[in-house]
Write a protein that holds these residues in place. Structure first.
Motif, PDB file in Angstrom:
ATOM      1  N   VAL A   6      47.951   1.027 -16.976  1.00 35.08           N
ATOM      2  CA  VAL A   6      46.666   0.620 -17.561  1.00 35.08           C
ATOM      3  C   VAL A   6      46.661  -0.871 -17.870  1.00 35.08           C
ATOM      4  CG1 VAL A   6      46.068   2.907 -18.455  1.00 35.08           C
ATOM      5  CG2 VAL A   6      47.348   1.347 -19.910  1.00 35.08           C
ATOM      6  N   CYS A   7      47.841  -1.433 -18.178  1.00 31.95           N
ATOM      7  CA  CYS A   7      47.943  -2.893 -18.328  1.00 31.95           C
ATOM      8  C   CYS A   7      47.573  -3.580 -17.017  1.00 31.95           C
ATOM      9  CB  CYS A   7      49.363  -3.300 -18.730  1.00 31.95           C
ATOM     10  SG  CYS A   7      49.865  -2.850 -20.398  1.00 31.95           S
ATOM     11  N   THR A   8      48.174  -3.093 -15.935  1.00 34.59           N
ATOM     12  CA  THR A   8      47.902  -3.656 -14.610  1.00 34.59           C
ATOM     13  C   THR A   8      46.440  -3.492 -14.241  1.00 34.59           C
ATOM     14  OG1 THR A   8      50.161  -3.192 -13.882  1.00 34.59           O
ATOM     15  CG2 THR A   8      48.513  -3.481 -12.163  1.00 34.59           C
ATOM     16  N   LEU A   9      45.867  -2.336 -14.575  1.00 35.15           N
ATOM     17  CA  LEU A   9      44.464  -2.071 -14.278  1.00 35.15           C
ATOM     18  C   LEU A   9      43.558  -3.103 -14.931  1.00 35.15           C
ATOM     19  CD1 LEU A   9      42.209  -0.152 -13.175  1.00 35.15           C
ATOM     20  CD2 LEU A   9      42.324   0.994 -15.408  1.00 35.15           C
ATOM     21  N   ILE A  10      43.789  -3.392 -16.196  1.00 33.55           N
ATOM     22  CA  ILE A  10      42.955  -4.351 -16.922  1.00 33.55           C
ATOM     23  C   ILE A  10      42.977  -5.710 -16.227  1.00 33.55           C
ATOM     24  CG2 ILE A  10      42.665  -5.607 -19.095  1.00 33.55           C
ATOM     25  CD1 ILE A  10      43.925  -3.149 -20.496  1.00 33.55           C
ATOM     26  N   VAL A  11      44.174  -6.151 -15.842  1.00 37.65           N
ATOM     27  CA  VAL A  11      44.303  -7.458 -15.191  1.00 37.65           C
ATOM     28  C   VAL A  11      43.633  -7.450 -13.824  1.00 37.65           C
ATOM     29  CG1 VAL A  11      45.926  -9.181 -14.305  1.00 37.65           C
ATOM     30  CG2 VAL A  11      46.421  -8.001 -16.442  1.00 37.65           C
ATOM     31  N   LEU A  12      43.830  -6.374 -13.048  1.00 36.73           N
ATOM     32  CA  LEU A  12      43.210  -6.297 -11.728  1.00 36.73           C
ATOM     33  C   LEU A  12      41.685  -6.295 -11.830  1.00 36.73           C
ATOM     34  CD1 LEU A  12      45.478  -3.681  -9.888  1.00 36.73           C
ATOM     35  CD2 LEU A  12      45.309  -6.124  -9.417  1.00 36.73           C
ATOM     36  N   ILE A  13      41.139  -5.571 -12.789  1.00 39.98           N
ATOM     37  CA  ILE A  13      39.684  -5.554 -12.966  1.00 39.98           C
ATOM     38  C   ILE A  13      39.167  -6.956 -13.276  1.00 39.98           C
ATOM     39  CG2 ILE A  13      37.801  -4.736 -14.449  1.00 39.98           C
ATOM     40  CD1 ILE A  13      39.330  -2.106 -14.745  1.00 39.98           C
ATOM     41  N   ALA A  17      40.546   3.320 -21.915  1.00 38.71           N
ATOM     42  CA  ALA A  17      39.399   3.940 -21.244  1.00 38.71           C
ATOM     43  C   ALA A  17      38.107   3.690 -22.022  1.00 38.71           C
ATOM     44  CB  ALA A  17      39.643   5.437 -21.081  1.00 38.71           C
ATOM     45  N   LEU A  18      38.164   3.861 -23.339  1.00 34.12           N
ATOM     46  CA  LEU A  18      36.975   3.619 -24.172  1.00 34.12           C
ATOM     47  C   LEU A  18      36.618   2.138 -24.201  1.00 34.12           C
ATOM     48  CD1 LEU A  18      37.776   5.995 -27.191  1.00 34.12           C
ATOM     49  CD2 LEU A  18      36.165   6.389 -25.314  1.00 34.12           C
ATOM     50  N   LEU A  19      37.626   1.293 -24.256  1.00 34.97           N
ATOM     51  CA  LEU A  19      37.403  -0.162 -24.277  1.00 34.97           C
ATOM     52  C   LEU A  19      36.663  -0.612 -23.029  1.00 34.97           C
ATOM     53  CD1 LEU A  19      38.273  -3.012 -25.606  1.00 34.97           C
ATOM     54  CD2 LEU A  19      40.047  -2.984 -23.850  1.00 34.97           C
ATOM     55  N   LEU A  20      37.123  -0.159 -21.869  1.00 38.30           N
ATOM     56  CA  LEU A  20      36.529  -0.610 -20.612  1.00 38.30           C
ATOM     57  C   LEU A  20      35.136  -0.038 -20.397  1.00 38.30           C
ATOM     58  CD1 LEU A  20      39.629  -0.373 -18.227  1.00 38.30           C
ATOM     59  CD2 LEU A  20      38.568  -2.455 -19.112  1.00 38.30           C
ATOM     60  N   LYS A  21      34.894   1.169 -20.903  1.00 38.88           N
ATOM     61  CA  LYS A  21      33.629   1.843 -20.600  1.00 38.88           C
ATOM     62  C   LYS A  21      32.524   1.601 -21.613  1.00 38.88           C
ATOM     63  CE  LYS A  21      31.908   6.253 -18.866  1.00 38.88           C
ATOM     64  NZ  LYS A  21      32.254   7.634 -18.453  1.00 38.88           N
ATOM     65  N   PHE A  22      32.892   1.429 -22.891  1.00 43.95           N
ATOM     66  CA  PHE A  22      31.853   1.440 -23.919  1.00 43.95           C
ATOM     67  C   PHE A  22      31.735   0.160 -24.751  1.00 43.95           C
ATOM     68  CE2 PHE A  22      32.994   6.005 -23.430  1.00 43.95           C
ATOM     69  CZ  PHE A  22      31.761   6.457 -23.004  1.00 43.95           C
ATOM     70  N   SER A  41      40.634  -7.917  -5.680  1.00 40.51           N
ATOM     71  CA  SER A  41      39.624  -8.969  -5.775  1.00 40.51           C
ATOM     72  C   SER A  41      38.876  -8.915  -7.098  1.00 40.51           C
ATOM     73  CB  SER A  41      38.629  -8.847  -4.616  1.00 40.51           C
ATOM     74  OG  SER A  41      38.081  -7.542  -4.558  1.00 40.51           O
ATOM     75  N   GLY A  42      39.092  -7.834  -7.886  1.00 37.47           N
ATOM     76  CA  GLY A  42      38.509  -7.747  -9.217  1.00 37.47           C
ATOM     77  C   GLY A  42      37.208  -6.969  -9.273  1.00 37.47           C
ATOM     78  N   GLY A  43      36.842  -6.553 -10.495  1.00 40.43           N
ATOM     79  CA  GLY A  43      35.553  -5.927 -10.719  1.00 40.43           C
ATOM     80  C   GLY A  43      35.498  -4.427 -10.520  1.00 40.43           C
ATOM     81  N   PHE A  44      36.584  -3.815 -10.038  1.00 37.32           N
ATOM     82  CA  PHE A  44      36.589  -2.378  -9.775  1.00 37.32           C
ATOM     83  C   PHE A  44      37.860  -1.749 -10.327  1.00 37.32           C
ATOM     84  CE2 PHE A  44      33.783  -4.074  -6.534  1.00 37.32           C
ATOM     85  CZ  PHE A  44      32.743  -3.153  -6.491  1.00 37.32           C
ATOM     86  N   GLY A  45      37.751  -0.452 -10.623  1.00 35.90           N
ATOM     87  CA  GLY A  45      38.918   0.293 -11.096  1.00 35.90           C
ATOM     88  C   GLY A  45      38.572   1.147 -12.292  1.00 35.90           C
ATOM     89  N   SER A  46      39.339   2.225 -12.461  1.00 35.20           N
ATOM     90  CA  SER A  46      39.133   3.117 -13.603  1.00 35.20           C
ATOM     91  C   SER A  46      40.477   3.614 -14.098  1.00 35.20           C
ATOM     92  CB  SER A  46      38.250   4.311 -13.213  1.00 35.20           C
ATOM     93  OG  SER A  46      38.958   5.181 -12.333  1.00 35.20           O
ATOM     94  N   VAL A  47      40.503   3.987 -15.356  1.00 35.30           N
ATOM     95  CA  VAL A  47      41.735   4.534 -15.937  1.00 35.30           C
ATOM     96  C   VAL A  47      42.109   5.834 -15.242  1.00 35.30           C
ATOM     97  CG1 VAL A  47      42.735   5.526 -18.029  1.00 35.30           C
ATOM     98  CG2 VAL A  47      41.401   3.413 -18.166  1.00 35.30           C
ATOM     99  N   ARG A  48      41.125   6.659 -14.940  1.00 35.52           N
ATOM    100  CA  ARG A  48      41.390   7.933 -14.267  1.00 35.52           C
ATOM    101  C   ARG A  48      42.076   7.712 -12.914  1.00 35.52           C
ATOM    102  NH1 ARG A  48      36.680   9.802 -14.841  1.00 35.52           N
ATOM    103  NH2 ARG A  48      35.813   8.987 -12.909  1.00 35.52           N
ATOM    104  N   GLY A  92      47.083   7.443  -9.526  1.00 33.68           N
ATOM    105  CA  GLY A  92      47.979   6.642  -8.709  1.00 33.68           C
ATOM    106  C   GLY A  92      49.403   6.670  -9.224  1.00 33.68           C
ATOM    107  N   ILE A  93      49.573   6.534 -10.543  1.00 32.53           N
ATOM    108  CA  ILE A  93      50.936   6.507 -11.095  1.00 32.53           C
ATOM    109  C   ILE A  93      51.550   7.904 -11.065  1.00 32.53           C
ATOM    110  CG2 ILE A  93      50.394   6.872 -13.548  1.00 32.53           C
ATOM    111  CD1 ILE A  93      52.920   4.376 -12.074  1.00 32.53           C
TER     112      ILE A  93
END
Length: 337
Positions: free
Chosen positions: A54-61, A189-194, A271-278, A283-284
């Motif tokens: 989820v750390c990696t996800l935040i940076v990639l987004i 998940a809540l941080l990114l969505k709401f 390239s950024g802008g996409f991705g979800s915690v789910r 993936g992991i």
């Protein structure tokens, strides 16, 4: 018909099917895969990688690439352990977590300064800081394992939830650190969505110029991203130390590409802008299942490296393709205007 077609175009749905199919294939080769003991082993193996992904996800987004989070986790956990042992700490276990998270936040702040203020490429910065953090740790703080952890950390290491006794008389359970990972996953998940900052991260990663025009601050967004990731990495490092019941200054180093591959396989775009915690969690789960379960299928250890290397190539290859495709689209738009 269109709904079914759309489902198969959804990367998360396809990945979930792959994970289920993988479970069935491994289980058909070795029935021990579906045992309670193996299930708990798999969950334990996901505790630290679950936070990392989820750390990696935040940076990639946000449009960046961070390879320094394992070094930040190791630096934070080892420095905290060394400090608490030296002062003969006898306090509650949340204090080590807070200290480790704070150290991680400070290291993330260093990344943010280079990236947000000096406008340096994220991959180059985090490659450099990763080496710098590891070198500083081994040179000035210590290079030996710490076994005599404070009492509260040792007690937490022995605390388990969902204890079950198998038919063989073996008692298995999950470490309480799994609750910390679950809490972090829900929080992200809540941080990114709401939240506004979550939407700002998506907007900035998708198109920084457009995001800035609608009021998103690039500097504040990047500072938030890298400080948050640093703090979460510090927490992951402390969970690792507690589960291992020792602190090792070379633990966790070297797995960053596999984590990035897992996030990309889960639908995040480099390239950024996409991705979800789910998607990142799927993936992991796929990566960790393959990494941990090949031995159950009787596959030799050297072939395991081939499979893991292939996953890294697949994940990073998809990421590179996405980046090239994104740049090509931008060039076409510019040429048309």
């Amino acid at each position: 018909m269109n709904r079914i077609k759309n489902l198969f175009l959804n990367s998360e749905f396809v990945l979930a099917l792959i994970v289920i199919l993988l479970f069935l294939v491994i289980g058909s080769q070795n029935s021990a895969f579906f045992s309670i003991n193996n299930g708990f082993d798999l969950i334990r193996s996901l505790i630290v990688p679950g936070i990392f992904v989820v750390c990696t996800l935040i940076v990639l987004i946000s449009g960046g690439i961070d390879v320094s989070f394992p070094s930040i986790a190791t630096f934070s956990m080892y420095t905290t352990s060394s400090l608490l042992v030296n002062i003969d700490f006898q306090g509650p276990v949340f204090v080590p977590y807070l200290i480790s998270a704070f150290i991680g936040l400070l290291l993330g702040l260093i990344n943010a300064v280079f990236i947000a203020l000096l406008k340096l490429p994220t991959l180059i910065v985090t490659l450099g800081t990763s080496a710098m953090f590891s070198g500083f740790l081994l040179t000035f703080i210590g290079d030996g394992q710490i076994h005599n952890l404070p009492p509260s950390m040792a007690n937490m290491a022995r605390t388990q939830i969902f204890k079950i006794t198998t038919d063989d008389g073996l008692t298995v359970g999950l470490p309480i650190t799994v609750l910390i990972t679950v809490a972090i996953i829900i929080f992200v998940a809540l941080l990114l969505k709401f939240t506004v900052i979550g939407r700002s991260i998506y907007a900035f990663g998708g198109d920084p110029l457009s995001a800035e025009r609608i009021g998103v601050s690039p500097i504040l967004t990047q500072f938030f991203v890298y400080c948050l990731v640093g703090a979460l990495a510090g927490i992951a490092g402390m969970s690792h130390t507690i589960m291992m019941r020792n602190s090792n200054p070379v633990d966790l180093i070297g797995g960053e590409l596999l984590i990035i591959a897992a996030a990309v396989l889960g639908g995040a775009k480099i390239s950024g802008g996409f991705g979800s915690v789910r998607g990142a969690l799927l993936g992991i789960i796929l990566v960790v299942t393959i990494e941990n379960s090949l031995i159950l299928m009787g596959i030799p250890s050297y072939w395991q490296r081939v499979v893991i290397g292939s996953l890294i190539l697949l994940g990073t290859g998809i990421a590179a393709y996405q980046l090239v495709k994104s740049q090509s689209k931008k060039e076409n738009i510019i040429n048309q205007t």
